[in-house]
Write a protein that holds these residues in place. Structure first.
Motif, PDB file in Angstrom:
ATOM      1  N   LYS A 226      -6.649  56.304 -40.840  1.00  0.00           N
ATOM      2  CA  LYS A 226      -7.238  56.499 -42.159  1.00  0.00           C
ATOM      3  C   LYS A 226      -8.346  57.548 -42.111  1.00  0.00           C
ATOM      4  O   LYS A 226      -8.982  57.767 -41.086  1.00  0.00           O
ATOM      5  CB  LYS A 226      -7.748  55.187 -42.735  1.00  0.00           C
ATOM      6  CG  LYS A 226      -8.784  54.525 -41.937  1.00  0.00           C
ATOM      7  CD  LYS A 226      -8.969  53.150 -42.527  1.00  0.00           C
ATOM      8  CE  LYS A 226      -9.775  52.318 -41.583  1.00  0.00           C
ATOM      9  NZ  LYS A 226      -9.142  51.101 -41.246  1.00  0.00           N
TER      10      LYS A 226
ATOM     11  N   ARG B 223     -13.472  51.242 -42.294  1.00  0.00           N
ATOM     12  CA  ARG B 223     -13.237  50.417 -41.119  1.00  0.00           C
ATOM     13  C   ARG B 223     -12.101  49.452 -41.376  1.00  0.00           C
ATOM     14  O   ARG B 223     -11.234  49.234 -40.570  1.00  0.00           O
ATOM     15  CB  ARG B 223     -14.495  49.627 -40.772  1.00  0.00           C
ATOM     16  CG  ARG B 223     -14.237  48.715 -39.601  1.00  0.00           C
ATOM     17  CD  ARG B 223     -15.492  48.306 -38.922  1.00  0.00           C
ATOM     18  NE  ARG B 223     -15.134  47.550 -37.759  1.00  0.00           N
ATOM     19  CZ  ARG B 223     -15.443  46.283 -37.583  1.00  0.00           C
ATOM     20  NH1 ARG B 223     -16.123  45.649 -38.499  1.00  0.00           N
ATOM     21  NH2 ARG B 223     -15.083  45.664 -36.506  1.00  0.00           N
ATOM     22  N   HIS B 224     -12.104  48.879 -42.535  1.00  0.00           N
ATOM     23  CA  HIS B 224     -11.065  47.949 -42.912  1.00  0.00           C
ATOM     24  C   HIS B 224     -10.621  48.286 -44.299  1.00  0.00           C
ATOM     25  O   HIS B 224     -11.304  48.976 -45.031  1.00  0.00           O
ATOM     26  CB  HIS B 224     -11.603  46.518 -42.859  1.00  0.00           C
ATOM     27  CG  HIS B 224     -11.872  46.112 -41.466  1.00  0.00           C
ATOM     28  ND1 HIS B 224     -10.878  45.828 -40.579  1.00  0.00           N
ATOM     29  CD2 HIS B 224     -13.033  46.012 -40.797  1.00  0.00           C
ATOM     30  CE1 HIS B 224     -11.414  45.559 -39.418  1.00  0.00           C
ATOM     31  NE2 HIS B 224     -12.723  45.658 -39.522  1.00  0.00           N
TER      32      HIS B 224
ATOM     33  N   GLY C 173     -11.395  52.979 -33.723  1.00  0.00           N
ATOM     34  CA  GLY C 173     -11.823  52.035 -34.743  1.00  0.00           C
ATOM     35  C   GLY C 173     -12.820  52.755 -35.632  1.00  0.00           C
ATOM     36  O   GLY C 173     -13.108  53.939 -35.423  1.00  0.00           O
ATOM     37  N   SER C 174     -13.364  52.070 -36.588  1.00  0.00           N
ATOM     38  CA  SER C 174     -14.269  52.733 -37.537  1.00  0.00           C
ATOM     39  C   SER C 174     -15.580  53.134 -36.909  1.00  0.00           C
ATOM     40  O   SER C 174     -16.247  54.028 -37.387  1.00  0.00           O
ATOM     41  CB  SER C 174     -14.575  51.794 -38.687  1.00  0.00           C
ATOM     42  OG  SER C 174     -13.391  51.284 -39.168  1.00  0.00           O
TER      43      SER C 174
ATOM     44  N   LYS D 200     -13.757  48.392 -26.472  1.00  0.00           N
ATOM     45  CA  LYS D 200     -13.999  48.871 -27.843  1.00  0.00           C
ATOM     46  C   LYS D 200     -15.475  49.219 -27.965  1.00  0.00           C
ATOM     47  O   LYS D 200     -16.327  48.375 -27.682  1.00  0.00           O
ATOM     48  CB  LYS D 200     -13.597  47.755 -28.808  1.00  0.00           C
ATOM     49  CG  LYS D 200     -13.645  48.116 -30.262  1.00  0.00           C
ATOM     50  CD  LYS D 200     -12.921  47.048 -31.089  1.00  0.00           C
ATOM     51  CE  LYS D 200     -13.230  47.182 -32.554  1.00  0.00           C
ATOM     52  NZ  LYS D 200     -12.468  46.237 -33.363  1.00  0.00           N
TER      53      LYS D 200
ATOM     54  N   VAL E  86      -6.104  37.950 -29.001  1.00  0.00           N
ATOM     55  CA  VAL E  86      -6.568  38.797 -27.890  1.00  0.00           C
ATOM     56  C   VAL E  86      -7.912  38.259 -27.369  1.00  0.00           C
ATOM     57  O   VAL E  86      -8.860  38.091 -28.134  1.00  0.00           O
ATOM     58  CB  VAL E  86      -6.653  40.278 -28.323  1.00  0.00           C
ATOM     59  CG1 VAL E  86      -7.594  40.491 -29.480  1.00  0.00           C
ATOM     60  CG2 VAL E  86      -7.023  41.163 -27.166  1.00  0.00           C
TER      61      VAL E  86
ATOM     62  N   SER F 163      -8.915  41.818 -23.370  1.00  0.00           N
ATOM     63  CA  SER F 163      -7.695  41.951 -22.571  1.00  0.00           C
ATOM     64  C   SER F 163      -6.897  43.133 -23.114  1.00  0.00           C
ATOM     65  O   SER F 163      -6.826  43.324 -24.324  1.00  0.00           O
ATOM     66  CB  SER F 163      -6.844  40.680 -22.688  1.00  0.00           C
ATOM     67  OG  SER F 163      -7.466  39.642 -22.003  1.00  0.00           O
TER      68      SER F 163
ATOM     69  N   ILE G 199      -3.738  44.863 -24.168  1.00  0.00           N
ATOM     70  CA  ILE G 199      -2.399  44.428 -24.615  1.00  0.00           C
ATOM     71  C   ILE G 199      -1.581  45.683 -24.900  1.00  0.00           C
ATOM     72  O   ILE G 199      -1.895  46.420 -25.840  1.00  0.00           O
ATOM     73  CB  ILE G 199      -2.520  43.569 -25.910  1.00  0.00           C
ATOM     74  CG1 ILE G 199      -3.609  42.502 -25.763  1.00  0.00           C
ATOM     75  CG2 ILE G 199      -1.186  42.988 -26.307  1.00  0.00           C
ATOM     76  CD1 ILE G 199      -3.278  41.351 -24.870  1.00  0.00           C
TER      77      ILE G 199
ATOM     78  N   GLU H 185       1.897  47.940 -31.303  1.00  0.00           N
ATOM     79  CA  GLU H 185       1.642  47.161 -32.516  1.00  0.00           C
ATOM     80  C   GLU H 185       2.975  46.703 -33.115  1.00  0.00           C
ATOM     81  O   GLU H 185       3.949  47.453 -33.105  1.00  0.00           O
ATOM     82  CB  GLU H 185       0.920  48.029 -33.555  1.00  0.00           C
ATOM     83  CG  GLU H 185      -0.513  48.321 -33.205  1.00  0.00           C
ATOM     84  CD  GLU H 185      -1.150  49.308 -34.199  1.00  0.00           C
ATOM     85  OE1 GLU H 185      -0.571  49.533 -35.280  1.00  0.00           O
ATOM     86  OE2 GLU H 185      -2.214  49.842 -33.864  1.00  0.00           O
TER      87      GLU H 185
ATOM     88  N   ASP I 111      -8.308  42.590 -34.120  1.00  0.00           N
ATOM     89  CA  ASP I 111      -9.075  43.066 -35.266  1.00  0.00           C
ATOM     90  C   ASP I 111      -9.607  41.925 -36.146  1.00  0.00           C
ATOM     91  O   ASP I 111      -9.004  41.561 -37.153  1.00  0.00           O
ATOM     92  CB  ASP I 111      -8.231  44.045 -36.103  1.00  0.00           C
ATOM     93  CG  ASP I 111      -9.127  44.931 -36.952  1.00  0.00           C
ATOM     94  OD1 ASP I 111     -10.334  44.630 -37.059  1.00  0.00           O
ATOM     95  OD2 ASP I 111      -8.631  45.924 -37.513  1.00  0.00           O
TER      96      ASP I 111
END
Ligand SMILES: Nc1ncnc2c1ncn2[C@@H]1O[C@H](COP(=O)(O)OP(=O)(O)OP(=O)(O)O)[C@@H](O)[C@H]1O
Length: 713
Positions: A9, A93-94, A400-401, A420, A452, A469, A471, A475, A532
């Motif tokens: 985004k 961010r979301h 991430g944001s 993160k 997670v 962790s 992963i 997705e 998330d």
């Protein structure tokens, strides 16, 4: 219309008034009911009519709260709360962020249990001659049992020596030519000679005129090497046998160094960071070992391929594929009830553990599938604050944001993690402190195998860090986009795992609010890992209400759109939406035009494509996608008992004993091929920033640090 997925985004038009100390609109606990009876239909095209498969063009559109407000205006929906909230939200961010604070009360320490290290697997001890002497111990009491506790986290080390008497749960074709080819390419001359001799002996034993169609099942593995050298001049080794060792969602894959499939030498050591103190929850803190074999297709009889399909992993997107996948031989589950010891402790000393296969019949399970010898040690680590210096940065895997997500390796334990990073200055200026702390709090408290796990969190003066962790199966969004839709069984499997994840969150009085394929990762084996948690809201007891607009347009529940308060029941609406999307390729009320989509969510009847007619899935979807939340299925136990899940044994599911219906293509924990190359090609570095934060600003992040023995203070 161009749509972008969250992760790509654009724009960072955060205009949040939200901070850790204000008291926004979210959190009107106990206010009057807002159960809206949605009127009858007069909308445009029905959901099912608009259903089409995911195409490569389709990707999720992210909304900002401002766009929600606009759309609600267009819809003529009362938006007084929304507008105040929306102005105070983070747009990028979301999909949408709320304007509530005070979400972090109700802090509780992680529960801890008083006992020390025990395992319960059927074990056998090796006698002095080196051969296994079967012996059942129900508690693994060879483990020492001191009850002294220290406050620091530790390291679990597993040594794997050799496997013995491994047998396959299927019959194998007696194809002499391929067996001889494999035997002659065994990784060492000695094994090769042994195998060729065994095959020749077998030939002379069998009546050649009526040569057996199958190998004798008890002996089949005696004729296969565990590792071969591919004769292409480069001496490339390919292992037929491999073992996955998993602890707290970290999976390591190891291969034998020599031997036959029946008797292999491994001599490998793997380590895991232990940070979760308590293990009272079913399915958590198991040490799991899964033994797989990559069998050449030609050795698998057609009848076994069809009848025992559930023993094979399938890493092909297309069900038309001939590649049946790797065969799961057996599993060992060791529930490690670890508390921290002040001294190093040996939990298991050269013990043979037997493999079980939960996917074969009760009758079949009585036959032994072989065993493997292990030593397990737990070593407390001195308590120290982690810093970025404790990690080597390997790859950028996402954005991430508030910063990057990187694949990293922890220098002392050599464990691979996702790190993160979040820049404090950005969090403060976007007034996202509360949400950021909520994410950290939920992750530290939750203990569910399909969420997670947070391993550590730490901070520098400028940044916050979450160590999760890693992963790496990709997705769910990408898998769904590539395949269009999923089969009924595959959808059921994912939904069942997610249902238990949402159940665990609700048990902690947390509403998730952002379920969608983009927030679901697949692990190495194909299990779900929900990530998330930035839209979570804490302190949402059963009927508590909140009224913040957030989520993703396609997944917004009607009561959320109506802006008159909603409960954690919205998570069940999103679960229904997700199931519908998995089965049909699109969410139920999908429309390119967002306001039209909202209108459809509120007004259109739920329609189904013909293949869902009169199925349990249709019935479940109808009950989850009730527009009136008071008519919707509203608790995990009721949903679990729906006929759609009638064949699911929930304990088996929570223990990860179902073989996932699809295995992502992942080589090892180092593999980042399921991440966007735009990210992975970037140079991994922790950017130096020159932000100054006052003491009071720093104070807001006071309880961030986590190494397993604390919660946010
Ligand atoms: N534990 C993990 N293992 C592997 N990849 C991860 C992990 N956590 C996050 N990622 C990757 O990093 C990306 C961004 O992470 P995440 O969604 O948590 O950040 P965010 O700031 O919450 O993002 P957004 O702004 O999209 O909400 C994810 O889309 C995922 O691809």
């Amino acid at each position: 219309m161009l749509k972008f997925k969250n992760k790509f985004k654009f724009g960072t038009s955060h205009q949040s008034n939200d901070n850790a100390n204000n008291n926004g609109s979210d959190g009107n606990h106990g206010q009057g009911s807002s159960n809206q009876s949605i009127g009858s239909t007069n909308g445009s095209s029905p959901g099912a009519a608009s259903v089409s498969r995911h195409s490569s063009m389709y990707s999720r559109k992210t909304i900002s709260l401002n766009s929600v407000a606009d759309n609600m205006h267009k819809l003529g929906i009362n938006d007084h709360d929304a507008s105040s909230t929306e102005k105070s939200t983070a747009a990028s961010r979301h999909p949408a962020h709320e304007g509530k604070s005070g979400e972090d009360d109700g802090r509780r320490p992680l529960s801890s249990s008083g006992t020390v290290a025990a395992s319960s697997a059927s074990t056998s001890t090796k006698d002095s001659s080196g051969s296994p002497a079967p012996q059942a111990t129900s508690t693994g009491q060879s483990s020492a049992s001191s009850s002294s506790l220290s406050s620091g986290p530790g390291m679990l080390t597993v040594k794997i020596y050799n496997s013995s008497d491994i047998r396959l749960p299927i019959k194998m074709n007696n194809n002499r030519q391929i067996l001889h080819t494999l035997a002659s390419n065994a990784s060492t001359d000695e094994t090769s000679r042994k195998l060729v001799k065994a095959l020749n002996d077998l030939s002379s034993k069998q009546d050649s005129s009526a040569s057996a169609e199958f190998l004798p099942q008890e002996e089949a593995t005696d004729y296969l090497p565990s590792i071969i050298t591919i004769p292409n001049g480069e001496n490339l080794k390919k292992s037929l046998l491999y073992l996955t060792v998993e602890f707290d969602n970290n999976v390591l894959v190891i291969e034998p160094s020599n031997g036959t499939v029946s008797q292999s030498t491994w001599n490998q050591v793997v380590s895991f960071d232990v940070t979760k103190k308590s293990t009272s929850v079913v399915g958590s803190n198991f040490l799991s070992l899964n033994l797989f074999i990559r069998l050449p297709n030609i050795l698998i009889p057609e009848s076994e391929k069809t009848q025992k399909k559930n023993l094979f992993t399938n890493n092909q997107a297309s069900s038309q594929s001939n590649n049946i996948g790797d065969l799961l031989i057996g599993t060992i589950k060791l529930p490690l009830n670890l508390n921290y010891h002040s001294d190093p402790i040996r939990l298991m000393n050269h013990e043979y553990l037997n493999f079980t296969n939960y996917n074969i019949t009760e009758e079949g399970r009585k036959n032994t599938l072989g065993s493997i010898m292990l030593t397990i040690d737990f070593k407390p680590m001195s308590k120290k604050q982690l810093s970025i210096e404790d990690f080597d940065l390997l790859k950028v895997i996402g954005k991430g944001s508030f910063g990057k997500v990187m694949q990293v390796v922890k220098k002392d334990t050599k464990q691979i993690y996702a790190l993160k990073t979040l820049r404090k200055q950005h969090i403060i200026s976007r007034m996202e402190v509360t949400h950021t702390l909520a994410e950290r709090t939920v992750l530290a408290r939750i203990n569910n195998p399909f969420i997670v796990p947070l391993k550590f969190s730490f901070q520098s003066p400028e940044k916050l860090y979450l160590v999760l962790s890693f992963i790496n199966g990709g997705e769910l969004f990408w898998h769904l986009q590539r395949e269009g839709s999923f089969s009924m069984n595959r959808s059921r499997f994912y939904i069942a795992e997610l249902l238990t994840a949402l159940e665990s969150l609700h048990e902690l009085n947390v509403v998730y609010r952002d379920l969608k394929p983009e927030n679901i990762l697949l692990d190495y084996q194909g299990h779900i890992a929900l990530c998330d948690f930035g839209l979570c809201k804490l302190n949402m007891a059963d009927n508590d209400k909140t009224n913040t607009f957030c989520g993703t347009p396609e997944y917004l529940a009607p009561e959320l759109l109506l802006n008159q308060g909603y409960t954690r029941n919205v998570d069940w609406w999103t679960l229904g939406t997700l199931l519908y999307e998995m089965l049909t390729g699109l969410p139920p009320f999908y429309d390119d035009d967002v306001p039209t989509m909202y209108r459809k969510i509120l007004q259109n009847p739920l329609k189904f494509p013909p293949f869902l007619d009169k199925t349990d899935a249709q019935d479940l979807l109808t009950k989850l996608l009730q527009k009136d939340p008071s008519h919707r299925l509203s608790d995990a136990a009721t949903i679990k008992s729906h006929p759609f899940f009638k064949d699911i044994d929930w304990n088996k599911l929570l223990s990860k004993n179902y073989l996932p219906p699809f295995k992502p293509n992942v080589d090892s924990l180092l593999d980042t091929s399921n991440f966007d190359s735009d990210f992975t090609n970037e140079k991994p570095q922790d950017s130096v920033v020159d932000d100054f934060l006052s003491e009071s600003m720093q104070k807001q992040f006071g309880g961030w640090t986590y190494n397993g023995d604390n919660v946010l203070s």
